[in-house]
Design a protein around this motif. Structure first.
Motif, PDB file in Angstrom:
ATOM      1  N   ALA A 163       0.817  -1.218   0.000  1.00 46.32           N
ATOM      2  CA  ALA A 163       0.000   0.000   0.000  1.00 46.32           C
ATOM      3  C   ALA A 163       0.849   1.265   0.000  1.00 46.32           C
ATOM      4  CB  ALA A 163      -0.934  -0.010   1.206  1.00 46.32           C
ATOM      5  N   ASP A 164       1.969   1.253   0.730  1.00 41.67           N
ATOM      6  CA  ASP A 164       2.774   2.473   0.798  1.00 41.67           C
ATOM      7  C   ASP A 164       3.367   2.823  -0.567  1.00 41.67           C
ATOM      8  OD1 ASP A 164       4.394   0.186   0.942  1.00 41.67           O
ATOM      9  OD2 ASP A 164       5.972   1.228   2.039  1.00 41.67           O
ATOM     10  N   LEU A 165       3.728   1.802  -1.355  1.00 39.69           N
ATOM     11  CA  LEU A 165       4.269   2.062  -2.686  1.00 39.69           C
ATOM     12  C   LEU A 165       3.156   2.414  -3.665  1.00 39.69           C
ATOM     13  CD1 LEU A 165       6.989  -0.733  -2.984  1.00 39.69           C
ATOM     14  CD2 LEU A 165       7.245   1.645  -2.214  1.00 39.69           C
ATOM     15  N   ARG A 166       2.019   1.770  -3.560  1.00 47.95           N
ATOM     16  CA  ARG A 166       0.894   2.098  -4.442  1.00 47.95           C
ATOM     17  C   ARG A 166       0.422   3.534  -4.209  1.00 47.95           C
ATOM     18  NH1 ARG A 166      -1.590  -1.674  -7.467  1.00 47.95           N
ATOM     19  NH2 ARG A 166      -3.450  -0.354  -7.623  1.00 47.95           N
ATOM     20  N   ALA A 167       0.545   4.020  -2.979  1.00 49.55           N
ATOM     21  CA  ALA A 167       0.183   5.414  -2.701  1.00 49.55           C
ATOM     22  C   ALA A 167       1.057   6.367  -3.506  1.00 49.55           C
ATOM     23  CB  ALA A 167       0.311   5.708  -1.209  1.00 49.55           C
ATOM     24  N   ILE A 168       2.338   6.031  -3.627  1.00 49.48           N
ATOM     25  CA  ILE A 168       3.261   6.833  -4.431  1.00 49.48           C
ATOM     26  C   ILE A 168       2.920   6.717  -5.915  1.00 49.48           C
ATOM     27  CG2 ILE A 168       5.673   7.108  -5.137  1.00 49.48           C
ATOM     28  CD1 ILE A 168       6.470   6.005  -2.370  1.00 49.48           C
ATOM     29  N   ASP A 169       2.761   5.478  -6.391  1.00 44.14           N
ATOM     30  CA  ASP A 169       2.521   5.241  -7.813  1.00 44.14           C
ATOM     31  C   ASP A 169       1.243   5.929  -8.285  1.00 44.14           C
ATOM     32  OD1 ASP A 169       4.720   3.607  -7.504  1.00 44.14           O
ATOM     33  OD2 ASP A 169       3.548   1.769  -7.374  1.00 44.14           O
ATOM     34  N   SER A 170       0.185   5.813  -7.501  1.00 42.23           N
ATOM     35  CA  SER A 170      -1.085   6.412  -7.906  1.00 42.23           C
ATOM     36  C   SER A 170      -1.032   7.933  -7.818  1.00 42.23           C
ATOM     37  CB  SER A 170      -2.243   5.857  -7.066  1.00 42.23           C
ATOM     38  OG  SER A 170      -1.978   5.945  -5.688  1.00 42.23           O
ATOM     39  N   SER A 186      -7.167  11.123 -13.632  1.00 43.43           N
ATOM     40  CA  SER A 186      -6.445  11.783 -12.552  1.00 43.43           C
ATOM     41  C   SER A 186      -7.209  11.664 -11.239  1.00 43.43           C
ATOM     42  CB  SER A 186      -6.219  13.257 -12.901  1.00 43.43           C
ATOM     43  OG  SER A 186      -5.535  13.913 -11.857  1.00 43.43           O
ATOM     44  N   GLN A 187      -8.517  11.923 -11.289  1.00 41.76           N
ATOM     45  CA  GLN A 187      -9.347  11.834 -10.080  1.00 41.76           C
ATOM     46  C   GLN A 187      -9.283  10.436  -9.479  1.00 41.76           C
ATOM     47  OE1 GLN A 187     -11.669  14.554  -9.326  1.00 41.76           O
ATOM     48  NE2 GLN A 187     -12.477  13.596  -7.469  1.00 41.76           N
ATOM     49  N   SER A 188      -9.396   9.431 -10.332  1.00 42.56           N
ATOM     50  CA  SER A 188      -9.380   8.047  -9.856  1.00 42.56           C
ATOM     51  C   SER A 188      -8.054   7.706  -9.181  1.00 42.56           C
ATOM     52  CB  SER A 188      -9.641   7.100 -11.029  1.00 42.56           C
ATOM     53  OG  SER A 188      -9.540   5.752 -10.623  1.00 42.56           O
ATOM     54  N   HIS A 189      -6.946   8.059  -9.840  1.00 43.02           N
ATOM     55  CA  HIS A 189      -5.630   7.766  -9.275  1.00 43.02           C
ATOM     56  C   HIS A 189      -5.404   8.518  -7.957  1.00 43.02           C
ATOM     57  CE1 HIS A 189      -4.193   5.275 -12.470  1.00 43.02           C
ATOM     58  NE2 HIS A 189      -4.136   6.221 -13.378  1.00 43.02           N
ATOM     59  N   LEU A 190      -5.772   9.787  -7.937  1.00 38.92           N
ATOM     60  CA  LEU A 190      -5.507  10.607  -6.755  1.00 38.92           C
ATOM     61  C   LEU A 190      -6.362  10.173  -5.563  1.00 38.92           C
ATOM     62  CD1 LEU A 190      -5.200  14.074  -8.490  1.00 38.92           C
ATOM     63  CD2 LEU A 190      -3.346  12.795  -7.398  1.00 38.92           C
ATOM     64  N   GLU A 191      -7.604   9.781  -5.823  1.00 42.57           N
ATOM     65  CA  GLU A 191      -8.434   9.297  -4.719  1.00 42.57           C
ATOM     66  C   GLU A 191      -7.883   7.993  -4.152  1.00 42.57           C
ATOM     67  OE1 GLU A 191     -12.365   9.155  -6.313  1.00 42.57           O
ATOM     68  OE2 GLU A 191     -12.757  11.294  -5.912  1.00 42.57           O
ATOM     69  N   THR A 203       1.957  11.125   5.299  1.00 45.82           N
ATOM     70  CA  THR A 203       1.439  12.499   5.267  1.00 45.82           C
ATOM     71  C   THR A 203       1.872  13.256   4.012  1.00 45.82           C
ATOM     72  OG1 THR A 203       3.324  13.283   6.576  1.00 45.82           O
ATOM     73  CG2 THR A 203       1.321  12.649   7.773  1.00 45.82           C
ATOM     74  N   LEU A 204       3.029  12.909   3.455  1.00 41.74           N
ATOM     75  CA  LEU A 204       3.491  13.604   2.248  1.00 41.74           C
ATOM     76  C   LEU A 204       2.565  13.332   1.079  1.00 41.74           C
ATOM     77  CD1 LEU A 204       5.534  15.319   0.721  1.00 41.74           C
ATOM     78  CD2 LEU A 204       6.919  13.251   0.373  1.00 41.74           C
ATOM     79  N   ARG A 205       2.294  12.042   0.802  1.00 42.75           N
ATOM     80  CA  ARG A 205       1.404  11.719  -0.307  1.00 42.75           C
ATOM     81  C   ARG A 205      -0.027  12.144  -0.004  1.00 42.75           C
ATOM     82  NH1 ARG A 205       6.571  10.324  -1.545  1.00 42.75           N
ATOM     83  NH2 ARG A 205       6.471   8.916   0.230  1.00 42.75           N
ATOM     84  N   THR A 206      -0.438  12.118   1.263  1.00 46.39           N
ATOM     85  CA  THR A 206      -1.760  12.637   1.620  1.00 46.39           C
ATOM     86  C   THR A 206      -1.869  14.106   1.234  1.00 46.39           C
ATOM     87  OG1 THR A 206      -2.027  11.080   3.456  1.00 46.39           O
ATOM     88  CG2 THR A 206      -3.348  13.085   3.530  1.00 46.39           C
ATOM     89  N   ALA A 207      -0.833  14.879   1.550  1.00 42.04           N
ATOM     90  CA  ALA A 207      -0.841  16.305   1.235  1.00 42.04           C
ATOM     91  C   ALA A 207      -0.879  16.537  -0.267  1.00 42.04           C
ATOM     92  CB  ALA A 207       0.387  16.973   1.846  1.00 42.04           C
ATOM     93  N   TYR A 208      -0.058  15.793  -1.010  1.00 44.05           N
ATOM     94  CA  TYR A 208      -0.007  15.998  -2.463  1.00 44.05           C
ATOM     95  C   TYR A 208      -1.306  15.576  -3.136  1.00 44.05           C
ATOM     96  CZ  TYR A 208       4.673  17.717  -3.437  1.00 44.05           C
ATOM     97  OH  TYR A 208       5.788  18.526  -3.554  1.00 44.05           O
ATOM     98  N   ALA A 209      -1.862  14.438  -2.733  1.00 43.04           N
ATOM     99  CA  ALA A 209      -3.119  13.992  -3.340  1.00 43.04           C
ATOM    100  C   ALA A 209      -4.239  14.990  -3.039  1.00 43.04           C
ATOM    101  CB  ALA A 209      -3.484  12.604  -2.826  1.00 43.04           C
ATOM    102  N   THR A 210      -4.278  15.492  -1.809  1.00 50.52           N
ATOM    103  CA  THR A 210      -5.286  16.484  -1.438  1.00 50.52           C
ATOM    104  C   THR A 210      -5.120  17.755  -2.269  1.00 50.52           C
ATOM    105  OG1 THR A 210      -5.314  15.611   0.817  1.00 50.52           O
ATOM    106  CG2 THR A 210      -6.237  17.806   0.485  1.00 50.52           C
ATOM    107  N   TYR A 211      -3.886  18.199  -2.412  1.00 50.57           N
ATOM    108  CA  TYR A 211      -3.564  19.398  -3.193  1.00 50.57           C
ATOM    109  C   TYR A 211      -4.006  19.223  -4.651  1.00 50.57           C
ATOM    110  CZ  TYR A 211      -0.345  22.907  -5.281  1.00 50.57           C
ATOM    111  OH  TYR A 211       0.216  23.942  -5.967  1.00 50.57           O
ATOM    112  N   GLU A 232      -7.019  22.346   3.236  1.00 54.17           N
ATOM    113  CA  GLU A 232      -6.513  21.172   3.937  1.00 54.17           C
ATOM    114  C   GLU A 232      -5.066  20.881   3.539  1.00 54.17           C
ATOM    115  OE1 GLU A 232      -7.484  16.385   4.532  1.00 54.17           O
ATOM    116  OE2 GLU A 232      -8.775  17.619   3.233  1.00 54.17           O
ATOM    117  N   ALA A 233      -4.779  20.963   2.227  1.00 48.80           N
ATOM    118  CA  ALA A 233      -3.413  20.707   1.747  1.00 48.80           C
ATOM    119  C   ALA A 233      -2.436  21.706   2.334  1.00 48.80           C
ATOM    120  CB  ALA A 233      -3.374  20.751   0.224  1.00 48.80           C
ATOM    121  N   LEU A 234      -2.821  22.989   2.373  1.00 50.42           N
ATOM    122  CA  LEU A 234      -1.945  24.013   2.934  1.00 50.42           C
ATOM    123  C   LEU A 234      -1.626  23.696   4.394  1.00 50.42           C
ATOM    124  CD1 LEU A 234      -0.447  26.696   2.706  1.00 50.42           C
ATOM    125  CD2 LEU A 234      -2.598  27.863   3.245  1.00 50.42           C
ATOM    126  N   GLY A 235      -2.627  23.308   5.149  1.00 56.06           N
ATOM    127  CA  GLY A 235      -2.400  22.950   6.548  1.00 56.06           C
ATOM    128  C   GLY A 235      -1.457  21.768   6.695  1.00 56.06           C
TER     129      GLY A 235
END
Length: 299
Positions: A163-170, A186-191, A203-211, A232-235
């Motif tokens: 899962a940690d690597l798939r979070a990066i890939d997506s 894009s929406q599908s991958h980012l979600e 938290t890094l990929r969470t921030a980028y996906a949210t952004y 949310e991304a800014l925070g």
């Protein structure tokens, strides 16, 4: 090697043993003398030392010999490791004052980087491939390799990775699809990235996906969603101490305020991001802020 190579790369890839690596320069001299290896006109961008190359038929023959003696996989793994280290050194530099210099370095090595990603994907070296994708996504974006970057990441997503690597890939696949205007993919991958990153505490990929989802909402005129995502991304970026990304989010939040007609607040928000980008020497952030301020002035 593809597209030339440096002495440093040859030493790192040729052998893990120091005594053999020390002989690489002399081996290269012999091969140059026999016209099997060429010395290129442009020096290596990383060291300003000579850069070497091979004619394609020689390269193909050498690869056949390497595979034939059973050392192909070992050499390819060392090659991928060396260029992963280069990509990860370059990654933070792509947001600073030496951005152009590092883009040129990666551009000079793009053939090798492409081979490193391709081998890692085909050999199912998932961690190496994912790390390469994350280190290179901004290079792919800025130098027009979005289609290639997306293709590699989507190939990785076809494999059964943690899962940690798939979070990066997506995340990377979603960013690349966004730059191509393919908002549905894009929406599908980012979600998917957002869900996976949350499940593993990334938290890094969470921030980028949210952004990125905020930018998608901005482009599809879903303004309340865009505001919520960007805030949310800014925070998240501020919590992580990621000043470069916080500066850029402010510019895009200013773009949201612009399309909503709040010109004064848009100007103040963007100028705050511009001041931060200038302090950091972040050329990309400065460019984004100035461009968006110009749009506000035009409006």
């Amino acid at each position: 090697f593809a597209g030339g190579f440096s002495l440093e790369a040859a030493e790192a890839t040729g052998s893990a043993e120091d005594d053999v690596a020390d002989n690489v320069f002399h081996l290269l001299e012999d091969l140059v003398g026999q016209s099997l290896v060429t010395v290129e006109a442009t020096p290596d961008a990383n060291t300003d030392l000579p850069r070497y190359g091979m004619l394609e038929p020689v390269r193909q023959y050498a690869n056949e010999k390497l595979e034939g003696c059973g050392e192909g996989a070992t050499a390819s793994r060392r090659h991928a490791t060396f260029f992963l280290e280069l990509a990860e050194r370059a990654c933070p530099e792509l947001r600073g004052e030496r951005q152009g210099e590092w883009l040129d370095k990666l551009g000079q090595e793009n053939g090798n980087l492409r081979d490193a990603v391709g081998w890692s994907v085909s050999a199912r070296e998932a961690e190496t491939a994912s790390r390469l994708g994350w280190a290179l996504w901004l290079f792919w974006w800025l130098r027009g390799h979005q289609r290639e970057g997306r293709r590699w990441m989507e190939k990785l997503l076809e494999q059964d990775s943690p899962a940690d690597l798939r979070a990066i890939d997506s995340a990377v696949a979603g960013i690349m699809a966004y730059t191509q205007g393919d908002y549905e993919a894009s929406q599908s991958h980012l979600e998917e990235s957002l869900e996976l990153a949350g499940s593993v505490g990334d938290t890094l990929r969470t921030a980028y996906a949210t952004y990125a989802l905020g930018l998608l909402a901005l482009n599809t005129k879903e303004y309340p969603t865009a505001r919520a995502r960007l805030e949310e991304a800014l925070g998240l970026f501020l919590e992580r101490g990621d000043a470069h990304d916080a500066a850029t989010v402010r510019s895009h939040f200013g773009a949201l305020l612009l399309v909503q007609g709040d010109y004064d607040k848009a100007t103040a928000t963007i100028e705050e991001g511009l001041a931060l980008a200038r302090r950091l020497g972040d050329r990309l952030g400065i460019n984004d802020a100035l461009y968006t301020l110009a749009q506000v002035a035009q409006a």
